[in-house]
Every structure is written in C-alpha cells, then in structure tokens.
Design a protein around this motif. Structure first.
Motif, PDB file in Angstrom:
ATOM      1  N   GLU A 273       0.842  -1.195   0.000  1.00 27.95           N
ATOM      2  CA  GLU A 273       0.000   0.000   0.000  1.00 27.95           C
ATOM      3  C   GLU A 273       0.879   1.248   0.000  1.00 27.95           C
ATOM      4  OE1 GLU A 273      -3.679   1.921   2.580  1.00 27.95           O
ATOM      5  OE2 GLU A 273      -2.814  -0.012   3.146  1.00 27.95           O
ATOM      6  N   GLY A 274       0.541   2.183  -0.872  1.00 27.21           N
ATOM      7  CA  GLY A 274       1.357   3.386  -1.004  1.00 27.21           C
ATOM      8  C   GLY A 274       2.470   3.220  -2.019  1.00 27.21           C
ATOM      9  N   GLU A 275       2.649   1.998  -2.528  1.00 25.26           N
ATOM     10  CA  GLU A 275       3.622   1.711  -3.575  1.00 25.26           C
ATOM     11  C   GLU A 275       5.029   2.216  -3.230  1.00 25.26           C
ATOM     12  OE1 GLU A 275       2.002   3.122  -7.273  1.00 25.26           O
ATOM     13  OE2 GLU A 275       0.517   1.523  -7.353  1.00 25.26           O
ATOM     14  N   HIS A 276       5.467   1.896  -2.014  1.00 20.38           N
ATOM     15  CA  HIS A 276       6.826   2.286  -1.622  1.00 20.38           C
ATOM     16  C   HIS A 276       7.705   1.077  -1.314  1.00 20.38           C
ATOM     17  CE1 HIS A 276       4.743   1.831   2.276  1.00 20.38           C
ATOM     18  NE2 HIS A 276       5.925   1.446   2.707  1.00 20.38           N
ATOM     19  N   ALA A 277       7.160  -0.142  -1.472  1.00 15.71           N
ATOM     20  CA  ALA A 277       7.944  -1.350  -1.229  1.00 15.71           C
ATOM     21  C   ALA A 277       7.379  -2.488  -2.068  1.00 15.71           C
ATOM     22  CB  ALA A 277       7.917  -1.722   0.255  1.00 15.71           C
ATOM     23  N   THR A 433      10.872   5.968  -6.467  1.00 19.34           N
ATOM     24  CA  THR A 433      11.022   6.361  -7.878  1.00 19.34           C
ATOM     25  C   THR A 433      11.087   5.132  -8.771  1.00 19.34           C
ATOM     26  OG1 THR A 433      12.156   8.408  -7.282  1.00 19.34           O
ATOM     27  CG2 THR A 433      12.500   7.576  -9.522  1.00 19.34           C
ATOM     28  N   MET A 434      11.839   4.124  -8.351  1.00 19.17           N
ATOM     29  CA  MET A 434      11.938   2.891  -9.139  1.00 19.17           C
ATOM     30  C   MET A 434      10.573   2.232  -9.306  1.00 19.17           C
ATOM     31  SD  MET A 434      15.466   1.187  -7.662  1.00 19.17           S
ATOM     32  CE  MET A 434      15.379  -0.239  -8.762  1.00 19.17           C
ATOM     33  N   ILE A 435       9.796   2.211  -8.236  1.00 20.96           N
ATOM     34  CA  ILE A 435       8.472   1.594  -8.311  1.00 20.96           C
ATOM     35  C   ILE A 435       7.536   2.410  -9.191  1.00 20.96           C
ATOM     36  CG2 ILE A 435       6.421   1.035  -6.944  1.00 20.96           C
ATOM     37  CD1 ILE A 435       8.352   0.195  -4.688  1.00 20.96           C
ATOM     38  N   ALA A 436       7.621   3.721  -9.073  1.00 21.98           N
ATOM     39  CA  ALA A 436       6.781   4.587  -9.919  1.00 21.98           C
ATOM     40  C   ALA A 436       7.119   4.381 -11.395  1.00 21.98           C
ATOM     41  CB  ALA A 436       6.968   6.043  -9.517  1.00 21.98           C
TER      42      ALA A 436
END
Length: 609
Positions: A273-277, A433-436
C-alpha cells in the motif's frame, strides 16, 4: 520439445487429440501421428511434416475410438520421416515419447539379438519393444511398463496403450513434463496446458518417476515402484482464448501486443500500500536468509539468459552483491564454487527447461538456496525451488519468446527492489522512484507498439542483408544480443550482438554499406561513448538504425533511420528497447515469407539436453 496428447473418456478421441496437438505444435513440427482404439484394435496414422498433413490424412482415412494418443515431433534420433514419426508400435504396444533415452543403443542391440526388428531410427521404438517383450514374459501391461521404466536411462514423457487392454492408458514422466487434465468421466494428458484448456482447467502435474494409470472413469497415481501417490489438482486461470490468435496474423505478433497486459499482471499484487515497497509472497525466503547471501548465480538458456544478464546489472548496481550469469548447460558441468551463502536464480518460461532445471538441482544439492522465475504454476521449477517469482504472461505459443522475456525482466527488477529493501542499499525515495517507473512501464510499452508502421518501413532496409550487427553498452548490451537472436530465429538472417566498445576488437572489419548496424543509444552514463561508436560505423560506410530516446537530435542527425522511444528510467529501458527489436525481426520475417511462429529447426520448451 515434442507435443504429446492423450485422451480416455466417452467422446470420439481423434478431434480432441488433433485439437490438442494443434495447440502444442510449437513444441515440434517435423512429423506427427495419432493412434486410437475402435474396439477391435488400434488405428495409427502418421506422416512427415506439419500437423496439417496429419489432419488431411485423418480426414481421408478417419480413425475412431474413445481412447487415443497423439504426437508432434521435434527430431532428436532419426531424421524427420514417416517411419520415425510417433506413435511407435511393437506387438500390441503403442506409445508416444518426449525425451531422450540415453542407453537405447545397448537396449536395441540386446533386443536385436532376441529377434526384434526395428522400423525406425528412434530411441523411442526401443521402449515399445521392451514392453512387448516383457509382456510376452508373463507380465501384464501395467507391470511390464513399470519393469521397463526402471531399465531406462535418460528422460521421458510417455503415453502408452495396449491392444490387449483397450480400456487402459498409462502416462509416465521422468525429466520431461507431463500434465493430467481432469474432466467429468474423462481424462486428458499433455506435454503442456494449452492442449487441454478447451476441455478443463483442473490439472495435476506428474513428478519425476511417477505414473498415471487411467481406466474408464478412474485414474490412479503412483511411483514407478508401485507406491500410491496422492496428487492435488490445480486450477489454471488461463483462458482458452489466450491460446488462440485472436485476429492477429501470427501468434508472435499477438504476443508482442499482449506485453502491456502481461507486465501489468506480473506487477499486480507485488506492491505494498502506497507503492513504496515490493512484496513477493512466493519467494519464501526470510529477510534473514536474503541478507545472508554473499554471491548470486543467475542461470538460464537462450532468451532467458539475456534476461539474466540484465538482472546482473540491476542486482549489482542496487544491492552491491556479486552476480555471475551462467548458461545453464555450462554451469552444470564446470564445477562452480557454491557455498551455503550462495543464491541460485533459475529463469525459464516453462519451468521445465532441462538444462536450467538440472542446474537448479545441482546447485541446491551443493548447498545453495534456489529460487525460480517462471511462467507456469505447478511446473517442475515451481515445485522444486525454495521460492519462486511468477511471470504472469499467460501461454506463449510463438517459438520466439517475446512477452515471457519482458516479464522476466520485470520480475528481476522486482526482485532487485525486494533484495535492496532487506539490505538497505537504496533509500526510500529512490525505491519509490523505481516503483513509480515500473508502474508507468506498461503504458510506455503501449506507446512503443504504436510505432509498428514505422518499424515495418525500416524492416525493408534489412530485407536483403546477409549480416546485421546490433551494438549497445551497459545494461542495454543484453538487449542487443536479444535483438540479434530474434532476427536469426525467425528471418534466418545472420545477426550478432556486441558490446559497442568491443567493436574495434574485430567486428568493425565486417562493416560496409551492405551490413546494417542497429545501435541502442539511450541517455545514460555511456551515451557519449555509444555516439562515438556510431561515428566509427558511419565513417566506414555503415548504415545505422538508431534506437534512442524521443527527441534525440544527435542520433537523428547521424542515423539512416531512427526509432524514438518514450523516456523511462535507465533500468527499465531494456524492456522498452526489446519491443521495437521484436517488431523489427517480425516484420523482416514476414517480408521474407518465413514461418514466423514455427521457425525451422526450433521448438518451444527445450526439455532435452
């Protein structure tokens, strides 16, 4: 390699078997054959060439019965010819086979001394004669099969029937894949799932040295030694339509255009959730275990090996762990240095690639932990690896891999982020940034697919070439190798991928106006160096096809033709670059009139060494 289909039930077997073989023809198309029972005895039809030849033969000379087996062949022992086509028969025994029997010469010689006469050059026919001989010695059909299997050295997937027991079908597997489909009052057997998707999505995977014995309405699973085995059925979520062309001229073109969806499906469910991991639930390795590894080997074959090379760049850059990339067939025989602090990553679309599976087993036997990146739930690698990352590409029918490749790259990118989280080698902002960038990627691939008309025009420039060079540096170098492989596979034009900095050490001697040079030039740390290499090509009369970032005036002013791609993070440019190279190879092959989906001498899922 080689497609096997078997059926036992209450319907006419021939249409089911031929339909299944049609969906497996990517596994072999040198010859084909079918055998069914009509009550009194077996009916066999075989022919050289593609499945269409067999379909015409069966239309002219129909076969009937509610039990049968079929086969499409990729030649190993014996040239493509009708006498070498499967099924093979000896006495009442008829069978089809995928794999290689390594001790067939001595078995054949012993059988000849006992008076057996052989009609083919194949290793497979030996198995039929052995079973027939064992039955003449007083054993029933099933017992004879078990005794013979214990004599075989090598790999096999077998479907076997016997005229004296017309309600029995036996399937056996060692080293080559075999899947059982469960229907209502009927059963299916096949080398791969697409063969049975039209009829069932409930499947059971046979493990090595296991048998399935089918009688009308009943199946039992056991080891070769006779011990009963409980098997769990799996639900396959692929749609039957996924194995059809869906209006596209070729499977390869369809699968190229499915890549945005395949990437979205592979990424889905991996981001917190939040797309940070990144969370990889099937990895099955704890943070403590991940942190303990001091070295990583990535092992693969063919296109998957090119994905592995990209993985090396990603992991070493972001996780600071040394990574070695090995061709699986070499890894198995070079006595690699492996400790308990070694992680093995095996990459295979099918999860059944013989050399890669063997390398995974070898590494784990020496104490390494092993994870797999593959596309097939329930495959051998899924069952045998310590953990797995699934690529949700769906069935890939075209022999030249496309969507399986880009989803392997995405899986390696996801693993890199997951490992970096554990090792704390990149900060939260860089990870975000990589996930985005990854989340944006499918939309960028859709943009690249919109360049199809331009790429088709450029393909004319390669049409008459005898040789083509592909040049790149850094993380894009493996994509140069992959682009060259795609052109070789389906157009039969000789092509080579090189690290651009190596050009001066030999390949530059090839360059003249007759050798097109495809150069991958992206805005990364090697940009100026690749531009300099481009100048060297141009100075020798070479024609450059430049793949670059949108708006790159430097490349546009130098190259004969340019393919401009949307900007993405440098770690994801390999995926964007792969797509136009796939399309370029595809359009060249179409212009040349080659068989795009079934190129000569090649087959999907290489299950022999």
């Amino acid at each position: 390699m080689c497609g096997i289909v078997g059926y036992i039930g209450n319907r006419d077997a021939a249409p089911i078997i031929l339909g299944g073989l049609r969906r497996l023809e990517y596994r072999g198309y040198d010859s084909a054959g079918i055998c069914t029972f009509d009550g009194g005895g077996v009916q066999i039809r075989r022919c050289e060439g593609k499945l269409a030849n067999l379909e015409r033969l069966v239309a002219d000379e129909p076969v009937r019965g509610a039990i049968g087996i079929g086969h499409t062949r990729w030649a190993t022992h014996g040239r493509p010819a009708e006498n070498n086509a499967h099924p093979h028969k000896a006495g009442p025994v008829v069978l089809v086979h995928n794999g290689i029997i390594e001790n067939h010469p001595e078995l054949r010689n012993a059988l000849r001394e006992d008076g057996h006469r052989f009609r083919s050059e194949t290793d497979t026919e030996v198995i039929a004669h052995l079973i027939e001989q064992t039955m003449r010695g007083g054993h029933d059909f099933e017992a004879a099969v078990r005794r013979v299997l214990r004599k075989l050295k090598g790999a096999y997937a077998l479907c076997i029937v016997c005229e004296s027991e017309p309600d029995v079908l036996i399937a056996a597997r060692k080293g080559s894949p075999l899947v059982v489909g469960l229907g209502t009052g009927e059963f299916f057997v096949a080398s791969d799932i697409p063969a049975m998707l039209e009829h069932t999505r409930q499947v059971v995977y046979l493990d090595d040295e296991e048998l399935a014995v089918f009688r009308q309405g009943f199946v039992s699973f056991s080891t070769v030694g006779g011990n009963l085995v409980e098997k769990r059925a799996r639900q396959i979520d692929w749609s039957p339509l996924a194995a059809e062309k869906g209006g596209y001229r070729h499977f390869m073109l369809k699968e190229i255009h499915e890549q945005p969806t395949a990437l979205r499906d592979t990424i889905a469910g991996t981001l917190t959730e939040g797309e940070h991991a990144v969370c990889l639930d099937d990895l099955r390795l704890s943070d403590r275990e991940l942190a303990s590894f001091e070295r990583i080997y990535i092992i693969a074959c063919g296109t998957s090996w090119h994905a592995a090379m990209v993985g090396k760049y990603l992991i070493e850059k972001h996780c600071r762990i040394p990574v070695e990339v090995d061709i699986a067939s070499e890894f198995r025989y070079r006595n690699p240095v492996i400790t308990q602090e070694t992680l093995l990553i095996a990459i295979s679309q099918s999860g059944e690639t013989a050399d890669t599976l063997g390398a995974l087993r070898e590494g784990r036997a020496r104490g390494a932990r092993g994870i797999a990146i593959c596309n097939v739930v329930g495959s051998s690698m899924d069952r045998e690896a310590d953990g797995i990352i699934f690529t949700h590409a769906g069935p890939e029918i075209g022999v030249a891999s496309t969507k399986a490749f880009v989803t392997q790259l995405a899986a390696l990118y996801l693993f890199t982020i997951r490992l970096s989280q554990t090792l704390d080698t990149i900060d939260r902002g860089e990870r975000r940034t990589m996930i985005a960038d990854l989340v944006r990627l499918p939309s960028l691939v859709e943009e690249v697919l919109g360049l199809g008309s331009l790429i088709e025009e450029i393909a004319h420039d390669l049409l008459k070439a005898r040789d083509v060079l592909y040049l790149a540096r850094g993380i894009n170098y493996p994509i140069a190798l992959e682009g060259a492989l795609k052109l070789k596979e389906i157009s039969y034009i000789h092509a080579e991928g090189y690290a651009a900095g190596e050009m001066k050490h030999g390949p530059i001697a090839l360059i003249d106006e007759g050798v097109p040079v495809v150069m991958l030039v992206t805005r990364d740390h090697s940009y100026e160096k690749v531009l300099a290499n481009m100048e060297e090509v141009i100075a020798r009369g070479g024609r450059v096809i430049g793949l670059c970032t949108e708006g790159d005036k430097e490349v546009r002013s130098r190259a004969t033709a340019t393919i401009e791609l949307p900007a993405a993070g440098p770690d994801l440019m390999p995926i964007l670059l792969a797509v136009p190279l796939q399309l370029l190879a595809y359009h060249v092959a179409v212009l040349k009139g080659t068989d795009v989906d079934q190129p000569r001498n090649l087959a999907k899922s290489v299950t022999v060494e």
